[in-house]
Design an enzyme around this catalytic site. Structure first.
Site, PDB file in Angstrom:
ATOM      1  N   LYS A  12      -0.787  -7.136   5.261  1.00  0.00           N
ATOM      2  CA  LYS A  12      -1.805  -7.824   4.101  1.00  0.00           C
ATOM      3  C   LYS A  12      -0.241  -9.113   3.627  1.00  0.00           C
ATOM      4  CE  LYS A  12       1.860  -5.730   0.912  1.00  0.00           C
ATOM      5  NZ  LYS A  12       2.306  -5.184   1.844  1.00  0.00           N
ATOM      6  N   GLY A  50       0.930  -1.157   0.014  1.00  0.00           N
ATOM      7  CA  GLY A  50      -0.143   0.113  -0.033  1.00  0.00           C
ATOM      8  C   GLY A  50       0.418   1.533  -0.359  1.00  0.00           C
ATOM      9  N   ASN A  51       2.297   0.762   0.696  1.00  0.00           N
ATOM     10  CA  ASN A  51       3.580   2.035   0.733  1.00  0.00           C
ATOM     11  C   ASN A  51       3.365   2.110  -0.872  1.00  0.00           C
ATOM     12  OD1 ASN A  51       3.375   2.745   3.584  1.00  0.00           O
ATOM     13  ND2 ASN A  51       3.498   1.088   3.603  1.00  0.00           N
ATOM     14  N   LYS A  69       6.963  -8.864   6.695  1.00  0.00           N
ATOM     15  CA  LYS A  69       7.460  -9.341   5.193  1.00  0.00           C
ATOM     16  C   LYS A  69       8.762 -10.305   5.401  1.00  0.00           C
ATOM     17  CE  LYS A  69       6.994  -4.972   3.328  1.00  0.00           C
ATOM     18  NZ  LYS A  69       5.863  -4.823   3.165  1.00  0.00           N
ATOM     19  N   LYS A  79       0.458  -2.043  14.230  1.00  0.00           N
ATOM     20  CA  LYS A  79       0.370  -1.563  12.548  1.00  0.00           C
ATOM     21  C   LYS A  79      -0.058  -0.148  12.173  1.00  0.00           C
ATOM     22  CE  LYS A  79      -1.372  -3.107   7.716  1.00  0.00           C
ATOM     23  NZ  LYS A  79       0.134  -3.245   7.486  1.00  0.00           N
TER      24      LYS A  79
HETATM   25  P1  ADP Z   1       4.174  -2.045   2.685  1.00  0.00           P
HETATM   26  O1  ADP Z   1       2.865  -0.661   2.175  1.00  0.00           O
HETATM   27  O2  ADP Z   1       5.563  -2.378   0.737  1.00  0.00           O
HETATM   28  O3  ADP Z   1       4.790  -3.340   3.111  1.00  0.00           O
HETATM   29  P2  ADP Z   1       6.313  -1.308   4.793  1.00  0.00           P
HETATM   30  O4  ADP Z   1       6.222   0.572   5.139  1.00  0.00           O
HETATM   31  O5  ADP Z   1       4.706  -1.397   5.376  1.00  0.00           O
HETATM   32  O6  ADP Z   1       5.725  -1.119   2.836  1.00  0.00           O
HETATM   33  O7  ADP Z   1       7.697  -1.682   4.417  1.00  0.00           O
HETATM   34  C1  ADP Z   1       8.662  -1.637   3.806  1.00  0.00           C
HETATM   35  C2  ADP Z   1       9.878  -0.162   4.688  1.00  0.00           C
HETATM   36  O8  ADP Z   1      10.071  -1.238   5.575  1.00  0.00           O
HETATM   37  C3  ADP Z   1      10.510  -0.004   3.845  1.00  0.00           C
HETATM   38  O9  ADP Z   1      10.174   0.952   3.363  1.00  0.00           O
HETATM   39  C4  ADP Z   1      11.291   0.537   5.364  1.00  0.00           C
HETATM   40  O10 ADP Z   1      11.466   1.880   5.145  1.00  0.00           O
HETATM   41  C5  ADP Z   1      10.847  -0.099   6.015  1.00  0.00           C
HETATM   42  N1  ADP Z   1      12.044  -0.985   6.573  1.00  0.00           N
HETATM   43  C6  ADP Z   1      12.705  -1.126   8.485  1.00  0.00           C
HETATM   44  N2  ADP Z   1      13.406  -2.102   8.140  1.00  0.00           N
HETATM   45  C7  ADP Z   1      13.227  -2.490   7.409  1.00  0.00           C
HETATM   46  C8  ADP Z   1      15.197  -3.200   6.384  1.00  0.00           C
HETATM   47  N3  ADP Z   1      15.504  -3.922   7.533  1.00  0.00           N
HETATM   48  N4  ADP Z   1      15.407  -3.278   5.345  1.00  0.00           N
HETATM   49  C9  ADP Z   1      14.724  -2.987   4.592  1.00  0.00           C
HETATM   50  N5  ADP Z   1      13.496  -2.072   4.986  1.00  0.00           N
HETATM   51  C10 ADP Z   1      13.362  -1.955   6.591  1.00  0.00           C
HETATM   52 MG    MG Z   2       3.579  -3.208   4.865  1.00  0.00          MG
END
Ligand code: ADP
Ligand code: MG
Length: 312
Positions: free
Chosen positions: A212, A15-16, A274, A133
């Site tokens: 998600k 979503g981000n 993830k 979240k």
């Molecule tokens: P999405 O909407 O794709 O789920 P999120 O914001 O939930 O996006 O997750 C992606 C974000 O995770 C990245 O933009 C980054 O800011 C953050 N992040 C935190 N820790 C890590 C890490 N160890 N490696 C990569 N990204 C990270």
């Molecule tokens: Mg996310």
């Protein structure tokens, strides 16, 4: 019915990732941002049975803010707002996919369907007591101090947090499997799915947002997905993310991933789910699980981008 032999590719879209850094997240911006990942998925649909899931963090947070700005109409609970985001983002993905398929000239035999999806959660999940979240816009520290709801510092800045129970099962899994076997591209489990708890023979919605990535992992296991791609706004998972020692990882065994999780490299609510999702899928017969950027979906499928979780 003839057995469909194509491998199943499940792509979880962040979503981000639909709202780029510095953007406000207008509908025009989100449509524009969708072209890149969806164009690649359209191309991949020649070779794979496709399931697309998507997040809704920024979008559901914005809807919640819009509720709070208005006292003239009753406020809607989070589960209804999640349902709304399945409609709005499902529509944006579906119509973009339709144009991308058309520009590839393969729209005549590819059909698309967006499914409202309920996801069962456990009412005794300890997550109901601890909001983790992040949703909605990013605030500065000064702005965050004045907000009347729980806020946490994330890698992006300060954000509102809501409770996020673990998904147990996807209610519409059989329908999804049938539809992909009939060559439908299925868009489902939007925003992690509408969270429901079982109450005898019925489902009751709960005020929460499921992650998600975790919902997509449950779905990947339940439909037997061969390739699981988690497409986000970063090129993969990094150690020491955001520091000068940051190191992006290309391959990561399940054991290494678990070790780095324990060492705190992957925060709750963003990278942690993830990694957990990819581990779960690989432990349950998934052939491949890759975390990549939305630019690199095709490259990740061919093994040339992202962070791939592999067997030990
Ligand atoms: P999405 O909407 O794709 O789920 P999120 O914001 O939930 O996006 O997750 C992606 C974000 O995770 C990245 O933009 C980054 O800011 C953050 N992040 C935190 N820790 C890590 C890490 N160890 N490696 C990569 N990204 C990270
Ligand atoms: Mg996310």
């Amino acid at each position: 019915m003839k057995k469909n032999k194509k491998d199943i590719l499940l792509v979880a879209l962040g979503g981000n990732a639909l709202i780029r850094k510095g953007q406000q997240g207008t509908v025009k911006e989100q449509f524009e941002n969708l072209k890149l990942p969806i164009g690649q998925i359209a191309n991949l649909s020649k070779k794979y049975r496709i399931i697309i899931t998507h997040g809704n963090g920024p979008q559901v947070g914005d809807l919640l803010l819009q509720q709070e700005c208005c006292n003239a109409a009753p406020r809607l609970p989070l589960e209804i707002l999640v349902a709304q985001t399945q409609g709005q983002i499902g529509y944006m993905i579906e119509s973009t996919l339709d144009s991308e398929l058309m520009s590839l000239g393969i729209n005549s035999h590819q059909r698309i369907v967006s499914l409202l999806s309920y996801v069962v959660v456990d009412e005794n999940d300890p997550a109901f007591k601890d909001p983790t979240k992040p949703i909605g816009p990013v605030f500065t520290e000064e702005e965050a101090e004045k907000l009347p709801y729980p806020v946490k510092k994330t890698a992006k800045g300060y954000r509102r947090v809501v409770v996020s129970p673990r998904p147990v099962t996807i209610v519409v899994k059989r329908e999804i499997k049938k539809l992909i076997n009939m060559d439908f591209i299925v868009i489902c489990c939007g925003g992690g799915g509408i969270p429901v708890i079982r109450d005898g023979r019925r489902f009751n919605g709960v005020d929460a947002v499921i992650d998600k990535d975790l919902a997509s992992a449950v779905l990947a296991k339940e439909v037997g997905a061969d390739i699981f791609i988690i497409a986000s706004d970063v090129s993969g998972a990094a150690l020491n993310y955001g520091t000068e020692n940051q190191e992006f990882l290309r391959h990561l065994t399940i054991t290494e991933a678990q070790k780095y999780l324990e060492q705190g490299h992957f925060p709750k609510g963003s990278m942690r789910p993830k990694i957990e999702a990819a581990i779960q899928v690989m432990e349950k017969k998934g052939k491949r699980a890759v975390i990549c950027s939305i630019e690199d979906i095709e490259k990740a499928v061919s093994g040339n981008a992202g962070t791939e979780i592999i067997h030990n």
